[in-house]
Design a protein around this motif. Structure first.
Motif, short mmCIF file in Angstrom:
data_model
loop_
_atom_site.label_atom_id
_atom_site.label_comp_id
_atom_site.label_asym_id
_atom_site.label_seq_id
_atom_site.Cartn_x
_atom_site.Cartn_y
_atom_site.Cartn_z
N SER A 11 0.82 -1.22 0.00
CA SER A 11 0.00 0.00 0.00
C SER A 11 0.85 1.27 0.00
O SER A 11 0.32 2.37 -0.19
N THR A 43 -9.49 1.25 1.52
CA THR A 43 -8.27 0.91 0.77
C THR A 43 -7.02 1.17 1.60
O THR A 43 -5.90 1.05 1.09
N SER A 62 -4.49 3.74 0.34
CA SER A 62 -3.82 3.45 -0.94
C SER A 62 -4.35 4.32 -2.06
O SER A 62 -3.61 4.66 -2.99
N SER A 102 -1.14 4.19 -4.69
CA SER A 102 -0.16 3.10 -4.71
C SER A 102 -0.62 2.03 -5.68
O SER A 102 -1.69 2.14 -6.31
N ALA A 156 -4.13 0.69 -5.16
CA ALA A 156 -5.14 1.76 -5.08
C ALA A 156 -6.56 1.20 -5.23
O ALA A 156 -7.49 1.63 -4.55
N ASN A 164 -7.33 -1.86 -4.50
CA ASN A 164 -7.46 -2.74 -3.35
C ASN A 164 -8.41 -3.89 -3.65
O ASN A 164 -8.40 -4.43 -4.76
N ASN A 194 -6.93 -2.61 6.52
CA ASN A 194 -6.91 -1.32 5.81
C ASN A 194 -7.59 -0.23 6.62
O ASN A 194 -7.10 0.90 6.73
#
Length: 437
Positions: free
Chosen positions: A32, A62, A65, A70, A73, A75, A184
């Protein structure tokens, strides 16, 4: 909970599963933080902050993210979406419903369909994001190479997370996808607590700081307690099975119950309602719209949670009333397509059972439907209270905390289910039958 975990670490196999789960979660958090190649990542925090809090929940599930852009993103949101789609299609298509009932082989086929749909959704979403980033000037260069790079990275990141979640389910503890979702959300809690500390406690007089800390703690405890009760509450419908004579033996004659959860829809009604209201706000922000004084901008403010319960903008709190109505409506809708009272009544009748005082067949189905309607209302009201308390706090005190009732419901539900699985595994390994004596 701590006692359960302490006892679980005494068993080698469960201890190994827990450590395996923790190692996978470390990999998830490291992924992440790896920025997406070909994207100007420093501009995305400002971009998502311009949505006025509409993207907070999406960024929370997420693990940050999305705002950091990242490789993870997307997820596991494509997997969650595909699971809901497959579940809804199961109701619409008899072939899928029959496949779901076809034992272990049917479940494997359904899982395979969900995987393929997840990859397809991830591919479509990543392609739309890459083209949107390119047109918005967020890519290093807007050409086929960079678009392809972003699409491959985002799709691969979502697929890898799906694979890691399935490995947790297979070799770890609990449902892997749910545990990834929870880690998360938990990763954002320290940032939210730091925000609360800076805004209400740091630099204030001792009396005001203590009062603010007590108010925040009371709200958090109230939401946690209500969430625990909401997730565990259930209505038990007694079922009596008639006694039968098979040869010289008497079988049946037992009593059981049908557990009907008060929060039958879980967090799905809130996700549906949020998606319906926040999607226009996010799209408008990405397109650079919604900052004017026209009727369109006012409608967008009405839909945005960041404008609710503000003392200077009470008119926009009408959106909160619409939100509540949508949660209750989706609670009834989702339960109606996932719970079939007629099918349950038929199964009870085939097994020689009956609800005391209720005739088998359609009267049983009508009885279950009546109870279910009242339970759905109670669960939807409780779900609404848990969801709205943090939003009311954010509006009245001008706070900016992404961690809300929806996130808490997910965390509590997953933690409870994971602990139950650990306890069941411990019970199997510690069971002593007559052969051990």
């Amino acid at each position: 909970m701590l006692k359960t975990l302490h006892n679980a670490f005494k068993i080698k196999d469960i201890r190994r599963r827990i450590w395996f789960t923790l190692m996978i979660l470390v990999v998830v958090r490291i992924g992440s933080m790896i920025h997406l190649p070909g994207v100007q990542g420093d501009v995305f925090n400002n971009l998502f902050s311009s949505t006025g809090g509409a993207s907070d929940f999406l960024d929370a599930i997420t693990g940050g993210s999305l705002s950091q852009m990242s490789i993870f993103a997307l997820n596991i949101t494509p997997y969650i979406t595909s699971s809901i789609i497959v579940q809804l299609l199961t109701i619409a298509f008899p072939a899928l419903e029959e496949m779901q009932r076809d034992g272990e082989q049917g479940r494997k086929k359904m899982t395979r369909i969900t995987r393929y749909l997840t990859v397809g959704l991830a591919l479509g979403e990543s392609l739309a994001m890459a083209i949107g980033f390119g047109r918005g000037g967020y890519l290093v260069q807007f050409n086929a190479l960079y678009v392809f790079e972003v699409v491959v990275a985002l799709t691969a990141g979502s697929t890898i997370l799906m694979w890691l979640g399935e490995r947790i389910t297979e070799r770890g503890v609990g449902n892997g996808i749910s545990i990834v979702l929870v880690i998360n959300i938990i990763s954002r809690i320290p940032q939210d607590l730091q925000t609360l500390f800076k805004q209400f406690i740091s630099g204030k007089a001792a009396a005001k700081a203590v009062l603010a800390a007590l108010v925040i703690l009371a709200i958090i405890l109230a939401v946690v307690i209500m969430t625990v009760y909401l997730q565990d509450a259930e209505r038990k419908i007694p079922v009596q099975y008639s006694r039968k004579i098979a040869g010289r033996r008497s079988v049946g004659g037992t009593s059981s119950h049908i557990p009907l959860k008060v929060n039958t829809g879980g967090v799905i009604p809130v996700i549906f309602a949020q998606s319906l209201m926040q999607t226009p706000v996010i799209l408008a922000a990405l397109l650079g719209k919604g900052n004017g004084n026209g009727i369109g901008s006012k409608i967008l403010k009405l839909l945005s949670q960041s404008h609710w319960f503000h003392t200077a903008e009470w008119i926009y709190t009408i959106g909160a009333a619409i939100y509540v109505v949508l949660i209750i409506a989706f609670a009834y809708f989702y339960t109606s397509i996932t719970f079939n009272p007629l099918e349950i009544a038929d199964n009870i009748k085939k097994q020689g059972g009956f609800i005391p005082g209720i005739r088998p067949g359609k009267p049983t189905s009508d009885y279950l439907s009546g109870i279910l309607r009242s339970i759905i209302l109670i669960g939807a009201v409780g779900l609404t209270i848990v969801t709205m308390l943090p939003i009311i706090f954010n509006g009245l005190f001008n706070a900016n905390v992404s961690f809300g009732g929806t996130s808490l419901i997910i965390i509590v539900g997953v933690v409870i289910e994971t602990l139950k699985q650990i306890e069941s595994q411990m019970m199997v390994r510690n069971y002593k039958g007559f052969l051990n004596n």
